[in-house]
Each structure stands twice: as C-alpha cells, then as structure tokens.
Design a protein around this motif. Sequence first.
Motif, short mmCIF file in Angstrom:
data_model
loop_
_atom_site.label_atom_id
_atom_site.label_comp_id
_atom_site.label_asym_id
_atom_site.label_seq_id
_atom_site.Cartn_x
_atom_site.Cartn_y
_atom_site.Cartn_z
N ARG A 91 43.64 -7.92 4.24
CA ARG A 91 43.08 -7.73 5.58
C ARG A 91 42.39 -9.00 6.07
O ARG A 91 42.60 -9.44 7.21
CB ARG A 91 42.08 -6.57 5.59
N SER A 134 45.17 -11.56 6.88
CA SER A 134 46.02 -11.31 8.04
C SER A 134 45.25 -11.08 9.33
O SER A 134 45.62 -11.63 10.36
CB SER A 134 46.96 -10.13 7.76
N GLU A 135 44.18 -10.29 9.29
CA GLU A 135 43.45 -9.98 10.52
C GLU A 135 42.46 -11.08 10.92
O GLU A 135 42.34 -11.40 12.10
CB GLU A 135 42.71 -8.65 10.37
N GLU A 136 41.73 -11.60 9.94
CA GLU A 136 40.70 -12.58 10.28
C GLU A 136 41.19 -14.01 10.08
O GLU A 136 40.44 -14.95 10.35
CB GLU A 136 39.43 -12.31 9.47
N ARG A 137 42.41 -14.15 9.55
CA ARG A 137 43.04 -15.45 9.37
C ARG A 137 42.18 -16.41 8.53
O ARG A 137 42.09 -17.59 8.79
CB ARG A 137 43.38 -16.11 10.71
#
Length: 186
Positions: free
Chosen positions: A152, A155-158
């Motif tokens: 997570r 992918s979401e917060e890079r």
Amino acid sequence: MALYGYARVSTNDQDFTLQEQALRAAGCEVIRAEKASGTSRTDRTELQVLLDFLRRGDTLVVTRIDRLARSIKDLQDIVYTLKKQGVTLKATEQPIDTRSAAGKAFLDMLGVFAEFETNLRRERQLEGIAAAKARGVYRGRKPSIDPAEVQRLRSEERLGATEIARRLGIGRASVYRALANDGRSA
C-alpha cells in the motif's frame, strides 16, 4: 592485583542479583553485568569492557564458567586473552583458578560440558518444534511485517523502500522481500 566480577544472564526476565552478591562476597568491588546469550561473544559489551580494562595481576571472577561462555571456542579465546594479559580467572562455585594445572584442566572440562548442555537444549528445542509441526500446532513466529501495508505504501503513497522501512520500523531488505513476493520489483 584487583578482583573484577562478571555476571551474565541470558534473558531479560532473568536476574543476576545472586551472582552479584556472590561476586561481592568474593571480594569484587567492580562488577560488570549484562543480559546476553553466552553462546557467542557478539553483543557482550560489558565483557569486552572488562577484557579491555583488566591489567597484569588482576583476577576476573565469575560465579560459574557458563556465565563467561557457553562455547568451548569462546571460553578458550577468553582464557587465552586473559593469560596473555597476565590475568587470572576464578569461579566462586567451581574449583577454577587458572594459576594451577588442576584449575586449568577443570576449566576445560566445564567448558566442554557448558557447550554440551547448550547443544542438548538446542536439540530438544528442535525435536519439540518438529513434533509440534507434525501435530499441526506449530506455525512459527508471527509475522512482524505486513506485506499488504508495504504494498500500500509503495503503490498508494509512492514511497521508496527506505521511507517504507523507516515508517514501519523494519529493514529495507524486508521491504524488498515483501515487494518481490508480490511479483513486483522495487
């Protein structure tokens, strides 16, 4: 010619108060104590402080030889270092005094038995784990890393591996393993 004491216990829930009392009764004014495994000298900073500090004519006192080392190799290395420095080793509960031939011989025998005891304990532990696995009740240690959270954050917060590791309090290698296990590369 001073007496210096060394006390050691293996786990945080153990206490070295009795060892310290015995060492004080033996005449030690300075006692270094630590909670660390005796199977290796790694991470035994108090022992290293003593070994660096001791001078010719001093005596290192322990309650039992297994407090000093649980491996015959480590014990021999420590005794060699002490001998080279002109330091005597004594144990309060065992007839060990490295100034005598009998004391040296007894020291070697006790070192062998300390290592033997460690090896027996390890064998019993492995046998117990194998039996528990056969019964289906042993699952190993609970995972300390949440791979989904690693994914997570990636992918979401890079976030990069270093920042993910810092946020989760884990090593970067663990982050890379979690990412690789999901079929993605970092």
